[in-house]
Write a protein that holds these residues in place. Structure first.
Motif, PDB file in Angstrom:
ATOM      1  N   LEU A  72      69.305  38.771  71.116  1.00 21.66           N
ATOM      2  CA  LEU A  72      70.042  37.735  71.833  1.00 21.66           C
ATOM      3  C   LEU A  72      70.964  37.216  70.965  1.00 21.66           C
ATOM      4  O   LEU A  72      71.764  36.295  71.419  1.00 21.66           O
ATOM      5  CB  LEU A  72      68.721  36.624  72.173  1.00 21.66           C
ATOM      6  CG  LEU A  72      67.881  37.257  73.250  1.00 21.66           C
ATOM      7  CD1 LEU A  72      66.701  36.208  73.440  1.00 21.66           C
ATOM      8  CD2 LEU A  72      68.497  37.723  74.583  1.00 21.66           C
ATOM      9  N   ALA A  73      71.126  37.446  69.713  1.00 20.16           N
ATOM     10  CA  ALA A  73      72.057  36.646  68.894  1.00 20.16           C
ATOM     11  C   ALA A  73      73.576  36.951  69.504  1.00 20.16           C
ATOM     12  O   ALA A  73      74.258  36.000  69.195  1.00 20.16           O
ATOM     13  CB  ALA A  73      71.689  37.242  67.257  1.00 20.16           C
ATOM     14  N   GLY A  74      73.878  38.421  69.667  1.00 24.21           N
ATOM     15  CA  GLY A  74      75.282  38.691  69.870  1.00 24.21           C
ATOM     16  C   GLY A  74      75.782  37.910  71.268  1.00 24.21           C
ATOM     17  O   GLY A  74      76.743  37.358  71.241  1.00 24.21           O
ATOM     18  N   PRO A  75      75.090  37.993  72.251  1.00 27.25           N
ATOM     19  CA  PRO A  75      75.139  37.448  73.530  1.00 27.25           C
ATOM     20  C   PRO A  75      75.158  35.770  73.308  1.00 27.25           C
ATOM     21  O   PRO A  75      76.111  35.077  73.666  1.00 27.25           O
ATOM     22  CB  PRO A  75      74.093  37.729  74.307  1.00 27.25           C
ATOM     23  CG  PRO A  75      73.460  38.824  74.068  1.00 27.25           C
ATOM     24  CD  PRO A  75      73.551  38.872  72.476  1.00 27.25           C
ATOM     25  N   ASP A  76      74.447  35.258  72.415  1.00 31.50           N
ATOM     26  CA  ASP A  76      74.770  33.720  72.242  1.00 31.50           C
ATOM     27  C   ASP A  76      75.828  33.326  71.600  1.00 31.50           C
ATOM     28  O   ASP A  76      76.413  32.560  71.843  1.00 31.50           O
ATOM     29  CB  ASP A  76      73.481  33.420  71.152  1.00 31.50           C
ATOM     30  CG  ASP A  76      72.087  33.222  71.906  1.00 31.50           C
ATOM     31  OD1 ASP A  76      72.034  33.384  73.329  1.00 31.50           O
ATOM     32  OD2 ASP A  76      70.931  33.097  71.328  1.00 31.50           O
ATOM     33  N   ILE A  77      76.373  34.302  70.551  1.00 32.68           N
ATOM     34  CA  ILE A  77      77.516  34.103  69.862  1.00 32.68           C
ATOM     35  C   ILE A  77      78.741  33.970  71.160  1.00 32.68           C
ATOM     36  O   ILE A  77      79.787  33.460  70.989  1.00 32.68           O
ATOM     37  CB  ILE A  77      77.743  34.904  68.687  1.00 32.68           C
ATOM     38  CG1 ILE A  77      76.743  34.602  67.645  1.00 32.68           C
ATOM     39  CG2 ILE A  77      79.239  34.839  68.222  1.00 32.68           C
ATOM     40  CD1 ILE A  77      76.817  35.538  66.626  1.00 32.68           C
ATOM     41  N   GLU A  78      78.479  35.186  71.778  1.00 36.75           N
ATOM     42  CA  GLU A  78      79.746  35.391  72.800  1.00 36.75           C
ATOM     43  C   GLU A  78      79.722  33.909  73.962  1.00 36.75           C
ATOM     44  O   GLU A  78      80.696  33.567  74.184  1.00 36.75           O
ATOM     45  CB  GLU A  78      79.596  36.620  73.708  1.00 36.75           C
ATOM     46  CG  GLU A  78      79.749  37.622  73.005  1.00 36.75           C
ATOM     47  CD  GLU A  78      79.300  39.255  73.630  1.00 36.75           C
ATOM     48  OE1 GLU A  78      79.139  38.909  74.756  1.00 36.75           O
ATOM     49  OE2 GLU A  78      79.290  40.045  72.817  1.00 36.75           O
ATOM     50  N   GLU A  79      78.562  33.353  74.215  1.00 35.47           N
ATOM     51  CA  GLU A  79      78.573  32.340  74.990  1.00 35.47           C
ATOM     52  C   GLU A  79      79.104  31.176  74.267  1.00 35.47           C
ATOM     53  O   GLU A  79      79.757  30.224  75.046  1.00 35.47           O
ATOM     54  CB  GLU A  79      77.027  32.099  75.477  1.00 35.47           C
ATOM     55  CG  GLU A  79      76.415  32.896  76.375  1.00 35.47           C
ATOM     56  CD  GLU A  79      75.007  32.686  76.479  1.00 35.47           C
ATOM     57  OE1 GLU A  79      74.281  31.637  76.140  1.00 35.47           O
ATOM     58  OE2 GLU A  79      74.138  33.344  77.316  1.00 35.47           O
ATOM     59  N   MET A  80      78.971  31.125  73.132  1.00 29.90           N
ATOM     60  CA  MET A  80      79.467  30.146  72.337  1.00 29.90           C
ATOM     61  C   MET A  80      81.139  29.968  72.372  1.00 29.90           C
ATOM     62  O   MET A  80      81.627  28.980  72.458  1.00 29.90           O
ATOM     63  CB  MET A  80      78.984  29.780  70.927  1.00 29.90           C
ATOM     64  CG  MET A  80      77.594  29.388  70.730  1.00 29.90           C
ATOM     65  SD  MET A  80      76.960  28.957  69.103  1.00 29.90           S
ATOM     66  CE  MET A  80      76.262  30.691  68.698  1.00 29.90           C
ATOM     67  N   VAL A  81      81.495  31.330  72.067  1.00 28.39           N
ATOM     68  CA  VAL A  81      82.844  31.421  72.144  1.00 28.39           C
ATOM     69  C   VAL A  81      83.507  31.262  73.428  1.00 28.39           C
ATOM     70  O   VAL A  81      84.642  30.536  73.487  1.00 28.39           O
ATOM     71  CB  VAL A  81      83.292  32.787  71.803  1.00 28.39           C
ATOM     72  CG1 VAL A  81      84.871  33.165  71.957  1.00 28.39           C
ATOM     73  CG2 VAL A  81      82.813  33.001  70.161  1.00 28.39           C
ATOM     74  N   GLN A  82      82.993  31.556  74.494  1.00 26.21           N
ATOM     75  CA  GLN A  82      83.489  31.255  76.035  1.00 26.21           C
ATOM     76  C   GLN A  82      83.457  29.755  76.176  1.00 26.21           C
ATOM     77  O   GLN A  82      84.318  29.208  76.863  1.00 26.21           O
ATOM     78  CB  GLN A  82      82.626  32.105  76.968  1.00 26.21           C
ATOM     79  CG  GLN A  82      82.697  33.578  76.884  1.00 26.21           C
ATOM     80  CD  GLN A  82      81.878  34.364  77.842  1.00 26.21           C
ATOM     81  OE1 GLN A  82      80.933  33.369  78.373  1.00 26.21           O
ATOM     82  NE2 GLN A  82      81.923  35.691  77.797  1.00 26.21           N
TER      83      GLN A  82
END
Length: 61
Positions: free
Chosen positions: A48-58
């Motif tokens: 879940l680390a990668g998707p969490d980072i993508e959510e923060m960027v979005q």
């Protein structure tokens, strides 16, 4: 001992009151932001680390 605490409180008040920005903000000026995220992903949540980072960027856009 009370005087030491009073001096510490007074000194902290003066120190923190000097942290104000006197620069006027220009209308339309884009502000920058730095976000630090400390992630420990060496466990069952590592996927879940990668998707969490993508959510923060979005969310920043």
């Amino acid at each position: 001992m009370k005087y030491i605490y009073a001096l510490l409180l007074l000194g902290t008040t003066f120190l923190l009151s000097a942290c104000d920005s006197d620069d006027p903000e220009l209308p339309g000026e884009k502000k920058s932001r730095t976000v630090l995220a400390y992630m420990m992903a060496d466990n069952s949540l590592s996927g879940l680390a990668g998707p969490d980072i993508e959510e923060m960027v979005q969310g920043m856009q």
